[in-house]
Design a protein around this motif. Structure first.
Motif, short mmCIF file in Angstrom:
data_model
loop_
_atom_site.label_atom_id
_atom_site.label_comp_id
_atom_site.label_asym_id
_atom_site.label_seq_id
_atom_site.Cartn_x
_atom_site.Cartn_y
_atom_site.Cartn_z
N GLN A 101 48.08 27.33 63.03
CA GLN A 101 48.70 28.55 62.56
C GLN A 101 49.56 29.15 63.67
O GLN A 101 50.62 29.69 63.40
CB GLN A 101 47.62 29.53 62.10
N GLU A 102 49.10 29.04 64.89
CA GLU A 102 49.84 29.58 66.03
C GLU A 102 51.24 28.98 66.12
O GLU A 102 52.22 29.68 66.35
CB GLU A 102 49.05 29.29 67.30
N LEU A 103 51.33 27.66 65.90
CA LEU A 103 52.64 27.00 65.95
C LEU A 103 53.57 27.50 64.85
O LEU A 103 54.76 27.69 65.07
CB LEU A 103 52.48 25.49 65.85
N VAL A 104 53.02 27.71 63.68
CA VAL A 104 53.83 28.19 62.56
C VAL A 104 54.31 29.61 62.83
O VAL A 104 55.47 29.94 62.57
CB VAL A 104 53.02 28.12 61.24
N ASP A 105 53.44 30.46 63.38
CA ASP A 105 53.83 31.83 63.68
C ASP A 105 54.92 31.90 64.74
O ASP A 105 55.82 32.75 64.69
CB ASP A 105 52.62 32.65 64.14
N GLN A 106 54.87 30.97 65.69
CA GLN A 106 55.87 30.95 66.76
C GLN A 106 57.22 30.45 66.25
O GLN A 106 58.25 30.81 66.78
CB GLN A 106 55.43 30.03 67.89
N GLY A 107 57.20 29.63 65.22
CA GLY A 107 58.45 29.06 64.73
C GLY A 107 59.06 28.16 65.76
O GLY A 107 58.38 27.45 66.49
N ASP A 108 60.38 28.19 65.85
CA ASP A 108 61.06 27.32 66.81
C ASP A 108 61.27 27.98 68.17
O ASP A 108 61.92 27.43 69.04
CB ASP A 108 62.39 26.82 66.24
N GLY A 109 60.72 29.19 68.33
CA GLY A 109 60.85 29.89 69.60
C GLY A 109 62.15 30.66 69.72
O GLY A 109 62.41 31.30 70.73
N ALA A 154 59.11 18.85 68.04
CA ALA A 154 57.95 18.86 68.92
C ALA A 154 56.73 19.54 68.28
O ALA A 154 55.63 18.96 68.32
CB ALA A 154 58.29 19.50 70.26
N PRO A 155 56.89 20.72 67.69
CA PRO A 155 55.71 21.32 67.05
C PRO A 155 55.19 20.51 65.85
O PRO A 155 53.98 20.44 65.64
CB PRO A 155 56.20 22.70 66.58
N ILE A 156 56.09 19.89 65.11
CA ILE A 156 55.66 19.05 63.98
C ILE A 156 54.84 17.87 64.49
O ILE A 156 53.78 17.54 63.94
CB ILE A 156 56.88 18.55 63.16
N ILE A 157 55.30 17.25 65.55
CA ILE A 157 54.58 16.12 66.13
C ILE A 157 53.23 16.59 66.65
O ILE A 157 52.21 15.91 66.46
CB ILE A 157 55.41 15.43 67.23
N ASP A 158 53.19 17.76 67.29
CA ASP A 158 51.93 18.30 67.80
C ASP A 158 50.95 18.56 66.66
O ASP A 158 49.77 18.20 66.75
CB ASP A 158 52.19 19.59 68.57
N ILE A 159 51.41 19.13 65.57
CA ILE A 159 50.56 19.37 64.39
C ILE A 159 50.05 18.05 63.84
O ILE A 159 48.88 17.90 63.52
CB ILE A 159 51.32 20.17 63.30
N TRP A 160 50.94 17.06 63.73
CA TRP A 160 50.54 15.75 63.19
C TRP A 160 49.47 15.10 64.06
O TRP A 160 48.50 14.55 63.56
CB TRP A 160 51.77 14.85 63.07
N ILE A 161 49.63 15.17 65.39
CA ILE A 161 48.67 14.57 66.30
C ILE A 161 47.32 15.25 66.16
O ILE A 161 46.27 14.59 66.09
CB ILE A 161 49.18 14.63 67.76
N ARG A 162 47.31 16.57 66.09
CA ARG A 162 46.05 17.31 65.92
C ARG A 162 45.39 16.97 64.59
O ARG A 162 44.18 16.77 64.52
CB ARG A 162 46.29 18.81 65.99
N LEU A 163 46.18 16.93 63.54
CA LEU A 163 45.65 16.62 62.21
C LEU A 163 45.10 15.20 62.16
O LEU A 163 44.02 14.96 61.62
CB LEU A 163 46.74 16.82 61.15
N HIS A 164 45.83 14.26 62.73
CA HIS A 164 45.37 12.87 62.76
C HIS A 164 44.04 12.74 63.51
O HIS A 164 43.12 12.06 63.05
CB HIS A 164 46.44 11.98 63.41
#
Length: 149
Positions: A1-9, A18-28
């Motif tokens: 949620q934190e990444l979504v709230d931050q958006g693209d900065g 980068a945030p999409i990849i980070d979310i994918w890695i965490r989810l995986h």
């Protein structure tokens, strides 16, 4: 949620690469952890096996997964089952019948994940138990199979 709230900065609510990849890695990682625990619980509860059995099954599975795809093809599966249950399992029942009981189409390329591998082991153990019970009642393993089906 934190990444979504931050958006693209930059004030936008859209996510960059980068945030999409980070979310994918965490989810995986979370999904993998969940799958491992589901497999472990299957071994301990439904399988009636121990933690040591789980470790042995996992080692055998990975030992024969030559391409490290987390899937065993037919030849790899046969080798792993021979290691864990000996050649006896092939004679107990049709391999194709056991595969189809686990939802694997034996007419296509056979690819079995670890959970299906555990289900096959459980089927083999059940067949062996049924045969032993039949023998104590004076039936041959073949006759016991016919009576069961």
């Amino acid at each position: 949620q934190e990444l979504v709230d931050q958006g693209d900065g930059q004030g936008s609510k859209y996510l960059g690469r980068a945030p999409i990849i980070d979310i994918w890695i965490r989810l995986h990682a979370l999904l993998k952890e969940t799958a491992v625990e589901r497999e472990r619980q299957y071994v301990l509860t439904n399988g009636g096996w121990t933690e040591y059995d789980y470790i042995d099954f996992k080692k055998a599975f990975h030992r024969f997964d030559e391409d490290m795809s987390d899937m065993l093809e037919r030849d790899e599966l046969v080798q792993a089952m021979d290691l864990l249950r000996g050649n006896v399992w092939r004679a107990q029942s049709s391999v194709n019948m056991m595969l189809s009981a686990c939802g694997v189409d034996s007419e296509r390329d056979v690819k079995v994940n670890f959970m299906s591998f555990l289900r096959l082991l459980k089927l083999i153990d059940e067949v062996e138990t049924r045969h032993n019970l039949g023998i104590t009642m004076g039936y041959s393993p073949e006759r016991t199979d016919r009576l069961y089906s």
